[in-house]
Motif scaffolding. Sequence first.
Motif, PDB file in Angstrom:
ATOM      1  N   VAL A 238       1.838  12.136  -3.787  1.00 56.86           N
ATOM      2  CA  VAL A 238       1.599  11.310  -2.648  1.00 56.86           C
ATOM      3  C   VAL A 238       0.869  11.477  -1.584  1.00 56.86           C
ATOM      4  O   VAL A 238      -0.404  11.227  -0.725  1.00 56.86           O
ATOM      5  CB  VAL A 238       1.804   9.927  -2.967  1.00 56.86           C
ATOM      6  CG1 VAL A 238       0.424   8.857  -2.113  1.00 56.86           C
ATOM      7  CG2 VAL A 238       1.667   8.958  -4.620  1.00 56.86           C
ATOM      8  N   LYS A 239       1.835  12.135  -0.602  1.00 56.10           N
ATOM      9  CA  LYS A 239       2.056  12.361   0.208  1.00 56.10           C
ATOM     10  C   LYS A 239       0.662  14.220   0.959  1.00 56.10           C
ATOM     11  O   LYS A 239      -0.637  14.128   1.348  1.00 56.10           O
ATOM     12  CB  LYS A 239       3.034  12.783   0.841  1.00 56.10           C
ATOM     13  CG  LYS A 239       3.614  11.446   1.562  1.00 56.10           C
ATOM     14  CD  LYS A 239       4.427  11.975   2.232  1.00 56.10           C
ATOM     15  CE  LYS A 239       5.255  10.983   2.892  1.00 56.10           C
ATOM     16  NZ  LYS A 239       6.961  10.596   3.764  1.00 56.10           N
ATOM     17  N   GLU A 240       1.235  14.500  -0.629  1.00 59.59           N
ATOM     18  CA  GLU A 240       0.109  15.845   0.012  1.00 59.59           C
ATOM     19  C   GLU A 240      -1.641  15.765  -0.727  1.00 59.59           C
ATOM     20  O   GLU A 240      -2.082  16.389  -0.508  1.00 59.59           O
ATOM     21  CB  GLU A 240       0.701  17.314  -2.155  1.00 59.59           C
ATOM     22  CG  GLU A 240       1.839  17.874  -1.355  1.00 59.59           C
ATOM     23  CD  GLU A 240       2.284  18.209  -2.973  1.00 59.59           C
ATOM     24  OE1 GLU A 240       3.842  18.896  -3.172  1.00 59.59           O
ATOM     25  OE2 GLU A 240       1.966  18.141  -3.922  1.00 59.59           O
ATOM     26  N   ARG A 241      -1.333  14.650  -2.155  1.00 69.54           N
ATOM     27  CA  ARG A 241      -2.923  14.954  -2.470  1.00 69.54           C
ATOM     28  C   ARG A 241      -3.841  13.774  -0.949  1.00 69.54           C
ATOM     29  O   ARG A 241      -4.478  14.073  -0.896  1.00 69.54           O
ATOM     30  CB  ARG A 241      -2.433  13.734  -3.663  1.00 69.54           C
ATOM     31  CG  ARG A 241      -2.149  15.199  -4.638  1.00 69.54           C
ATOM     32  CD  ARG A 241      -2.184  14.315  -5.958  1.00 69.54           C
ATOM     33  NE  ARG A 241      -3.957  13.072  -6.454  1.00 69.54           N
ATOM     34  CZ  ARG A 241      -4.102  14.315  -7.712  1.00 69.54           C
ATOM     35  NH1 ARG A 241      -3.566  15.295  -7.607  1.00 69.54           N
ATOM     36  NH2 ARG A 241      -5.296  14.288  -8.247  1.00 69.54           N
ATOM     37  N   GLU A 242      -2.840  13.032  -0.578  1.00 69.72           N
ATOM     38  CA  GLU A 242      -3.755  12.140   0.767  1.00 69.72           C
ATOM     39  C   GLU A 242      -4.068  13.475   1.895  1.00 69.72           C
ATOM     40  O   GLU A 242      -4.614  13.555   2.322  1.00 69.72           O
ATOM     41  CB  GLU A 242      -2.382  11.194   1.125  1.00 69.72           C
ATOM     42  CG  GLU A 242      -2.384  10.518  -0.105  1.00 69.72           C
ATOM     43  CD  GLU A 242      -1.867   8.257   0.844  1.00 69.72           C
ATOM     44  OE1 GLU A 242      -2.332   7.238   0.208  1.00 69.72           O
ATOM     45  OE2 GLU A 242      -1.318   8.736   2.217  1.00 69.72           O
ATOM     46  N   ALA A 243      -2.870  14.308   1.822  1.00 67.90           N
ATOM     47  CA  ALA A 243      -3.419  15.417   3.118  1.00 67.90           C
ATOM     48  C   ALA A 243      -4.830  16.102   2.367  1.00 67.90           C
ATOM     49  O   ALA A 243      -5.324  16.126   3.113  1.00 67.90           O
ATOM     50  CB  ALA A 243      -2.607  16.571   3.016  1.00 67.90           C
ATOM     51  N   ILE A 244      -5.155  16.487   1.316  1.00 69.45           N
ATOM     52  CA  ILE A 244      -6.088  16.806   0.689  1.00 69.45           C
ATOM     53  C   ILE A 244      -7.722  15.587   1.094  1.00 69.45           C
ATOM     54  O   ILE A 244      -9.069  16.117   0.621  1.00 69.45           O
ATOM     55  CB  ILE A 244      -5.947  17.224   0.137  1.00 69.45           C
ATOM     56  CG1 ILE A 244      -5.004  16.915  -1.583  1.00 69.45           C
ATOM     57  CG2 ILE A 244      -5.093  18.436   0.264  1.00 69.45           C
ATOM     58  CD1 ILE A 244      -5.820  17.970  -2.695  1.00 69.45           C
TER      59      ILE A 244
ATOM     60  N   TYR B  25      -7.464  12.371  -1.176  1.00 62.95           N
ATOM     61  CA  TYR B  25      -6.762  11.410  -1.938  1.00 62.95           C
ATOM     62  C   TYR B  25      -7.343  10.408  -0.916  1.00 62.95           C
ATOM     63  O   TYR B  25      -5.825  10.054   0.263  1.00 62.95           O
ATOM     64  CB  TYR B  25      -6.184  11.496  -2.907  1.00 62.95           C
ATOM     65  CG  TYR B  25      -6.708  12.608  -3.545  1.00 62.95           C
ATOM     66  CD1 TYR B  25      -7.549  11.752  -4.808  1.00 62.95           C
ATOM     67  CD2 TYR B  25      -6.320  13.744  -4.084  1.00 62.95           C
ATOM     68  CE1 TYR B  25      -7.524  12.793  -6.285  1.00 62.95           C
ATOM     69  CE2 TYR B  25      -7.119  14.405  -4.596  1.00 62.95           C
ATOM     70  CZ  TYR B  25      -7.069  14.212  -5.272  1.00 62.95           C
ATOM     71  OH  TYR B  25      -7.945  15.472  -6.984  1.00 62.95           O
ATOM     72  N   ALA B  26      -7.489   8.669  -1.441  1.00 63.12           N
ATOM     73  CA  ALA B  26      -7.423   7.276  -0.675  1.00 63.12           C
ATOM     74  C   ALA B  26      -6.782   6.732  -1.562  1.00 63.12           C
ATOM     75  O   ALA B  26      -7.367   6.534  -2.584  1.00 63.12           O
ATOM     76  CB  ALA B  26      -8.189   6.830   0.057  1.00 63.12           C
ATOM     77  N   TYR B  27      -5.247   6.139  -1.341  1.00 61.74           N
ATOM     78  CA  TYR B  27      -4.598   5.495  -2.878  1.00 61.74           C
ATOM     79  C   TYR B  27      -4.315   3.869  -2.250  1.00 61.74           C
ATOM     80  O   TYR B  27      -4.174   3.069  -3.426  1.00 61.74           O
ATOM     81  CB  TYR B  27      -3.001   5.758  -3.516  1.00 61.74           C
ATOM     82  CG  TYR B  27      -2.727   7.597  -4.167  1.00 61.74           C
ATOM     83  CD1 TYR B  27      -3.479   7.385  -5.029  1.00 61.74           C
ATOM     84  CD2 TYR B  27      -2.997   9.251  -3.532  1.00 61.74           C
ATOM     85  CE1 TYR B  27      -3.946   9.023  -6.701  1.00 61.74           C
ATOM     86  CE2 TYR B  27      -3.203   9.822  -3.829  1.00 61.74           C
ATOM     87  CZ  TYR B  27      -4.007   9.624  -5.875  1.00 61.74           C
ATOM     88  OH  TYR B  27      -3.836  10.795  -6.294  1.00 61.74           O
ATOM     89  N   GLU B  28      -4.068   4.033  -1.486  1.00 58.34           N
ATOM     90  CA  GLU B  28      -4.412   2.560  -1.054  1.00 58.34           C
ATOM     91  C   GLU B  28      -6.172   1.769  -1.248  1.00 58.34           C
ATOM     92  O   GLU B  28      -5.587   0.422  -1.520  1.00 58.34           O
ATOM     93  CB  GLU B  28      -4.521   2.405   0.473  1.00 58.34           C
ATOM     94  CG  GLU B  28      -4.897   2.916   1.236  1.00 58.34           C
ATOM     95  CD  GLU B  28      -4.282   2.588   3.032  1.00 58.34           C
ATOM     96  OE1 GLU B  28      -5.490   2.028   3.096  1.00 58.34           O
ATOM     97  OE2 GLU B  28      -3.373   3.203   2.616  1.00 58.34           O
ATOM     98  N   ALA B  29      -7.041   2.130  -1.569  1.00 56.43           N
ATOM     99  CA  ALA B  29      -8.036   1.778  -2.440  1.00 56.43           C
ATOM    100  C   ALA B  29      -8.044   2.296  -3.910  1.00 56.43           C
ATOM    101  O   ALA B  29      -8.988   1.630  -3.838  1.00 56.43           O
ATOM    102  CB  ALA B  29      -9.308   2.273  -1.792  1.00 56.43           C
ATOM    103  N   ALA B  30      -7.385   3.464  -4.337  1.00 55.59           N
ATOM    104  CA  ALA B  30      -7.728   3.273  -5.409  1.00 55.59           C
ATOM    105  C   ALA B  30      -6.603   3.013  -6.171  1.00 55.59           C
ATOM    106  O   ALA B  30      -5.521   4.241  -6.990  1.00 55.59           O
ATOM    107  CB  ALA B  30      -7.888   5.049  -5.833  1.00 55.59           C
TER     108      ALA B  30
ATOM    109  N   LEU C 101       0.428  -1.208  -0.260  1.00 56.22           N
ATOM    110  CA  LEU C 101       0.574  -0.246   0.264  1.00 56.22           C
ATOM    111  C   LEU C 101       1.171   1.141  -0.447  1.00 56.22           C
ATOM    112  O   LEU C 101       1.747   1.268   0.424  1.00 56.22           O
ATOM    113  CB  LEU C 101      -1.018  -0.159   1.323  1.00 56.22           C
ATOM    114  CG  LEU C 101      -2.079  -1.169   1.044  1.00 56.22           C
ATOM    115  CD1 LEU C 101      -2.409  -0.833   2.622  1.00 56.22           C
ATOM    116  CD2 LEU C 101      -2.949  -1.411  -0.009  1.00 56.22           C
ATOM    117  N   VAL C 102      -0.094   1.829  -0.996  1.00 55.72           N
ATOM    118  CA  VAL C 102       1.217   3.619  -1.155  1.00 55.72           C
ATOM    119  C   VAL C 102      -0.206   4.500  -0.103  1.00 55.72           C
ATOM    120  O   VAL C 102      -1.101   4.613  -0.582  1.00 55.72           O
ATOM    121  CB  VAL C 102       1.146   3.905  -2.235  1.00 55.72           C
ATOM    122  CG1 VAL C 102       2.417   5.603  -1.991  1.00 55.72           C
ATOM    123  CG2 VAL C 102       2.037   3.321  -3.053  1.00 55.72           C
ATOM    124  N   SER C 103       0.594   4.653   1.033  1.00 53.75           N
ATOM    125  CA  SER C 103       0.006   5.819   2.097  1.00 53.75           C
ATOM    126  C   SER C 103       0.728   6.940   3.095  1.00 53.75           C
ATOM    127  O   SER C 103       1.598   6.993   2.676  1.00 53.75           O
ATOM    128  CB  SER C 103      -0.553   4.787   2.631  1.00 53.75           C
ATOM    129  OG  SER C 103       0.039   4.663   4.231  1.00 53.75           O
TER     130      SER C 103
END
Length: 531
Positions: free
Chosen positions: A368-374, A376-381, A333-335
């Motif tokens: 990835v970190k920037e987008r997760e902060a707003i 986004y959830a890449y581990e599910a996508a 997972l990328v998180s």
Amino acid sequence: MARERLYLFDTTLRDGAQTNGVDFTLNDKLAIARMLADLGIDYVEGGYPGANLTDTELFADERKLATTFTAFGMTRRPGRSTSNDPGLAALLDAKADAICFVAKSWDYHVRVALETSPEENLASIRDSVRSAKAKGREVLLDCEHFFDGYKADPQFALACAKAAYDEGARWVVLCDTNGGALPHEVERIVGEVVKVIPGDHVGIHAHNDTEQAVANSLAAVRAGARQIQGTLNGLGERCGNANLVSIIPTLKLKAEFADRFEIGVSDVQLAKLAHASHTLDEMLNRAPDRHAPYVGESAFATKAGIHASAIMKEPATYEHVPPERIGNRRKLLVSDQAGKSNVLAELDRIGLKVDKDDPRIARLLEVVKEREAIGYAYEAADASFELLARRVLGKVPNYFDVEKFDVNVEQRENAVGKRVTVSLAVVKVKVGGETLISAAEGNGPVNALDLALRKDLGKYQSYISALELTDYRVRILNGGTEAVTRVLIESTDELGERWTTVGVSPNIIDASFQALMDSIVYKLVRSGAPA
Ligand SMILES: [Zn+2]
């Protein structure tokens, strides 16, 4: 040392069909029966002839399946003879290899539900088994409420089981019909039963009401039972039946069982298990449980960076069995917590070759970190992650541009004076030098937008014609200064591939649009569509 044979009996099409919201057609039943036979399941119970039209039709013709195709039904009714019971007659006429009778084995039920005597119940079992044997069928007897019955009156419960065995039933199946038994009770009671009936004639049918149907099935095997009944994905009424999708890999991959027992499922068939599990969900039109043991998308997913680097070196460090044995795969997972090694491993998995010192890796991690902060959830996508990675690495062609879209929701009275809500979307797309305008109506704004967007993509239309949305999930995230909406969309294509994309925005239409766009572009990338 020769291993003992353990038999698997699937009742997805009979007990599983009792699940709320599950309604199999004749074609569904045949397709599932073939899939189960392909998996190497010894017995497939198709249904209850006479109980409904589908099941009657199912058993009206010879089905020629590579499994012991089994019809289910009741023993003869009390007070009737076998020749004067239409239900029994329908069952005996069914084109099936085996007949599985169900009979009471709890004295309380015999008195209260059946309103008959213990002796008549035993006679009904004997007569029914004898008549099915005379028809040349293999016979099984499901002893309903066996564990409750045994606790109330062990002698009577055993007498019911023994009556069927003595009359020549191949299997006597001990049913935990209420699903309330616990593993240590099952192990003790089955241990008592196999003193009277040889274990290679004893089966277990467990329900999951204390979430121990799988444990109860394994406990019964430890005590001597040699047939396990269950369903695909644990389908079944209330909390479901014992899940064969969890039981099969345990029997094949855990030494305690694998060293002692052999089942009809080969290694090659085992590797089709995840696919079979997902196929059933698809037929039921529901999203597979990502946390399902062995076959779920997250069953072999790892989050923290330190684990990821160890897994890359030696998978056994964090995995109880190799995922590919069941047809699943490892997923890193990328998180938020992701380290560089996670990103590298994930790039490797999706087939993007990048040098580990490439500065773009650090850039990707940052994005990835920037987008997760707003939100986004890449581990599910993972499809959106792959696109993001390819974009950072400069590997996504600009297939088309959406110049503008317009979504309109209108509530009004229709011609017969009923209030209806109608959604209309218009999308203007530029493909190559061409401008295309499509409009579509939908049952909601997102549906209309999706239909309009996929209606005409010019030269790319053939690549996306089989694309389908299979799941749409919305979450409102309350972080920062305003609430934002996260949309996850799951899509599938003609090859049965599934992928999930994500969109985030304060506006639900905008978030959905991003996820839809990612899904289409991902499909074009995957299909190798030319720029
Ligand atoms: Zn049942």
